[in-house]
Structure formats: structure tokens, C-alpha cells
Design a protein around this motif. Structure first.
Motif, PDB file in Angstrom:
ATOM      1  N   VAL A  72       0.643  -1.132  -0.055  1.00 18.84           N
ATOM      2  CA  VAL A  72       0.460   0.254   0.067  1.00 18.84           C
ATOM      3  C   VAL A  72       0.632   1.672   0.135  1.00 18.84           C
ATOM      4  CG1 VAL A  72      -1.708   1.604   1.279  1.00 18.84           C
ATOM      5  CG2 VAL A  72      -1.606  -1.402   1.131  1.00 18.84           C
ATOM      6  N   GLU A  74       2.162   4.506   0.843  1.00 14.26           N
ATOM      7  CA  GLU A  74       2.275   5.031   2.257  1.00 14.26           C
ATOM      8  C   GLU A  74       2.337   6.811   2.140  1.00 14.26           C
ATOM      9  OE1 GLU A  74       2.336   4.476   6.798  1.00 14.26           O
ATOM     10  OE2 GLU A  74       1.246   3.564   4.957  1.00 14.26           O
ATOM     11  N   PRO A  85      -1.530   8.425  -1.773  1.00 15.57           N
ATOM     12  CA  PRO A  85      -1.307   7.085  -0.462  1.00 15.57           C
ATOM     13  C   PRO A  85      -2.324   6.480  -0.170  1.00 15.57           C
ATOM     14  CG  PRO A  85      -0.585   9.493   0.236  1.00 15.57           C
ATOM     15  CD  PRO A  85      -1.555   9.645  -1.104  1.00 15.57           C
ATOM     16  N   GLY A  86      -2.291   4.823   0.273  1.00 14.34           N
ATOM     17  CA  GLY A  86      -3.397   4.031   0.496  1.00 14.34           C
ATOM     18  C   GLY A  86      -4.249   3.101  -0.414  1.00 14.34           C
ATOM     19  N   ARG A  88      -3.263   0.547  -3.601  1.00 12.77           N
ATOM     20  CA  ARG A  88      -2.854  -0.865  -3.404  1.00 12.77           C
ATOM     21  C   ARG A  88      -2.337  -0.959  -4.462  1.00 12.77           C
ATOM     22  NH1 ARG A  88      -5.670  -5.118  -3.464  1.00 12.77           N
ATOM     23  NH2 ARG A  88      -7.125  -4.112  -4.952  1.00 12.77           N
TER      24      ARG A  88
END
Length: 359
Positions: A72, A74, A85-86, A88
Motif C-alpha cells: 500500500v 504510504e 496514499p492508500g 494498493r
């Protein structure tokens, strides 16, 4: 300074240990990925063993290995535009620059300025976090139905086999496909070739590996223990008839497996080599060149998978047509990585071993 747990190589062929090291700093074009799944590939063991120095590969030490990463995002650098961010992501092992002639032609796997994930400081997958350079190109967002464990499974061996089967060997439905070696690359090739419609024959010396090949889609299996390449040709022709196979994939690399694959081919057959040699051959093998001429055999190599071909690969995984995570045989913790390396020389691991516990 914030730290993370990581498996560190401090000397070649010496046991690795989990250390607390600084979390990698990222540049403007980089992202920091929190790793949730990381495959243990035989390539990592080869690099740790000091192999491929004859091909110019020298390992910077100390370093963290691991190059089959699912995780993921970061943190992102100020110049990153495509990732947030977040998200996958899957991280292909071959980091490309995007600017060389090969990258511009969609062949990022052959980038003139390639950096490999397992030799790039701060980018190793046997850690809680990894820095991914030139991230807008080298991080690939995962579709909804593709898990981070899928991403780890397809980060090297599976995507290498995908390119071998689909692009380099050009397997067509109905063709006979021999896969030599039923390790991670071989099982991946079996699954992909079977899904393509090929009639797959898997060859290995281990019965348990052959059973795994059957579960992956092999129609027939042959135990090659004690058999010569010529013996194996006879075994293949007994199964399929006198003509042999249209396609053979050498999923191991080396004198014996390459010759075995060649000898299973029918006239006009295509051999794709997806494995690299070890200390036994050090990059050099002998080829029966006259037979290649008389039989019009063709031979190609394959290296990784271009980033441009990931959308097609991920669509097939997202739809369930391809299932890389079904080849995962073990899930382990960071502290178990060295014990897996200890088992690799004697081929005691099967399928994909994936780190999923990073505490």
C-alpha cells in the motif's frame, strides 16, 4: 529517525538476520510502500549466493533483498502525480527510467538504465517498507479483485512466465507445450499455458512438484530423474505422437534443462528460456546447433514483463482467468526468510513462499 524491521545481507552466503534499520527516505519522484506481501524468489537466493557476477551483477552490501512486492502506498514524493496514499500496488522487480528507446517502445523490461529491486538500496521487499523510484511508472495500481498476495506472487516469476508464454513463445490454443522444471516459474508457466488453451506436459525430478503441476493445469507429467534429454524426448513423443511439442519452456536454465527442452520439440518448434544458469554453467552452455538448423528450431530468451503489458495481465487475474495466489504454498514471517533460503538449494520449497507477517 523512524526505523523498520528488515532482513539484512551483511556478507554473501552468510546467514541473514532481521535488523532495525532506518525507513528509506524518498525523493520527489519516489513513493514509500508499506509492504503487506513479499515473495521469496530463487533469484534472491542466487544473488545472496554470489551468482551472476559473470553477467556483471554485483550486490551492494549491506542490503535488503526481496523483489516480489505487494503493498500500500504510504507516502508520495512531491513530483508523483498518478499515485495516492492508500493505493494498493504491485511493484515490478525491474525499475525502468521511462526515457530510453526501449521504454519509449513499451519494452520497459529491457530499459537501458534498469535498476533491479533486489540490488537497489531501500527497495528490498524483505522489510516493512520499500522505496520505489520513478514511481509513476514503477508502481502499478491493483484492480479491485487482485489482492496484495496476488501482487507478490506475480511480481517476478509469474509475470516472467506470462511474457514467456504469451509474447515470446506465442503459445496458441491447441498447441503442445512442454514445461521443464516445476518450480515457481514452471508452475506459473503451466497455469498460464493451460489457461491459454495449450496441452501442457510438465517435467521435473520431484513427484510432489509434478503433483503441483497437475493441480496447476498440466495434462501430463514426466519424472525426469535419471533420464537423459534423448530419453525425455522419447517419453514426450509416446504421449503426443512422433512429432513432439510445438513449444518448450525452460523454466530452470542450465545445460541439462535447456537441452531437455530442445529435444522435446517437433520440427519448427519454439524454445523459450526463462531461467538463468548457476555456478555449474556460469552463463555458458553448449547447443546442438546443427540440429537446430535441420529442425528449424527457434530459441528466444525472456526477461521479466514490460510495464506496458501489466494491464492485460492484471485484467486476466482480476477476472479469475489467471490465479497466481493459488500457487502460494507457504506464508511466513520476516524471521523465517533465512530458513527458506537454507531450503532452496535442495529444492525443498515448492510454489511461492510469501512473507505476510512483518512484525
Amino acid at each position: 529517525m523512524a526505523t523498520m524491521r528488515a532482513v539484512q545481507v551483511e556478507q554473501l552466503r552468510k546467514p541473514m538476520e532481521v535488523r532495525e534499520i532506518p525507513i528509506p527516505e524518498i525523493g520527489d519522484e519516489d513513493v514509500l510502500v508499506r509492504i503487506t506481501a513479499s515473495g521469496i524468489c530463487r533469484t534472491d537466493w542466487h544473488v545472496w549466493n554470489g551468482d551472476w557476477t559473470w553477467a556483471g551483477l554485483n550486490l551492494p552490501i549491506p542490503i535488503t533483498l526481496g523483489h516480489e512486492i505487494g503493498g500500500v502506498v504510504e507516502r508520495i514524493g512531491s513530483g508523483v502525480t498518478r499515485l495516492k496514499p492508500g493505493m494498493r500496488v504491485c511493484v515490478p522487480f525491474n525499475y525502468a527510467d521511462g526515457d530510453c528507446p526501449y521504454c519509449r517502445n513499451g519494452m520497459q523490461n529491457l530499459c537501458d538504465n534498469a535498476a533491479w529491486g533486489f540490488t537497489t538500496p531501500g527497495s528490498g521487499g524483505f522489510a516493512q517498507y520499500a522505496r520505489v523510484p520513478n514511481a509513476d511508472l514503477n508502481c502499478i495500481e491493483l484492480p479491485e479483485n487482485v489482492t496484495e498476495k496476488d501482487a507478490a506472487a506475480l511480481g517476478c516469476r509469474y509475470m516472467t512466465s506470462y511474457r514467456a508464454v504469451r509474447s515470446r513463445a506465442r503459445v496458441q490454443a491447441g498447441e503442445i507445450v512442454v514445461v521443464v522444471g516445476a518450480g515457481g516459474v514452471g508452475l506459473s508457466a503451466v497455469q498460464i499455458a493451460a489457461a491459454t488453451g495449450g496441452l501442457v506436459i510438465a517435467i521435473d525430478t520431484k513427484e510432489s512438484a509434478l503433483r503441483s503441476a497437475e493441480r496447476a493445469g498440466a495434462r501430463h507429467v514426466i519424472n525426469s530423474a535419471g533420464l537423459s534429454p534423448e530419453d525425455l524426448r522419447e517419453s514426450v513423443t509416446k504421449i503426443v505422437g512422433s512429432k513432439g511439442a510445438e513449444v518448450a519452456i525452460d523454466a530452470m536454465g542450465g545445460q541439462n534443462t535447456t537441452l531437455t527442452a530442445l529435444h522435446t520439440l517437433a520440427k519448427g518448434g519454439r524454445l523459450c528460456v526463462a531461467g538463468l544458469t548457476t555456478q555449474d554453467d556460469q552463463g555458458q552452455i553448449q547447443i546442438p546447433i546443427d540440429q537446430m538448423v535441420f529442425n528449424e528450431w527457434s530459441l528466444v530468451g525472456t526477461l521479466g514483463n514490460p510495464h506496458s503489458q501489466y494491464p492485460d495481465l492484471l485484467r486476466l487475474v482480476d477476472s479469475g482467468t489467471l490465479q497466481p495466489s493459488k500457487l502460494i504454498s507457504e506464508e511466513i514471517s520476516l524471521s523465517d526468510v533465512q530458513s527458506v533460503f537454507d531450503r532452496i538449494p535442495s529444492f525443498e520449497t515448492e510454489g511461492f513462499v510469501v512473507v505476510t507477517d512483518f512484525q
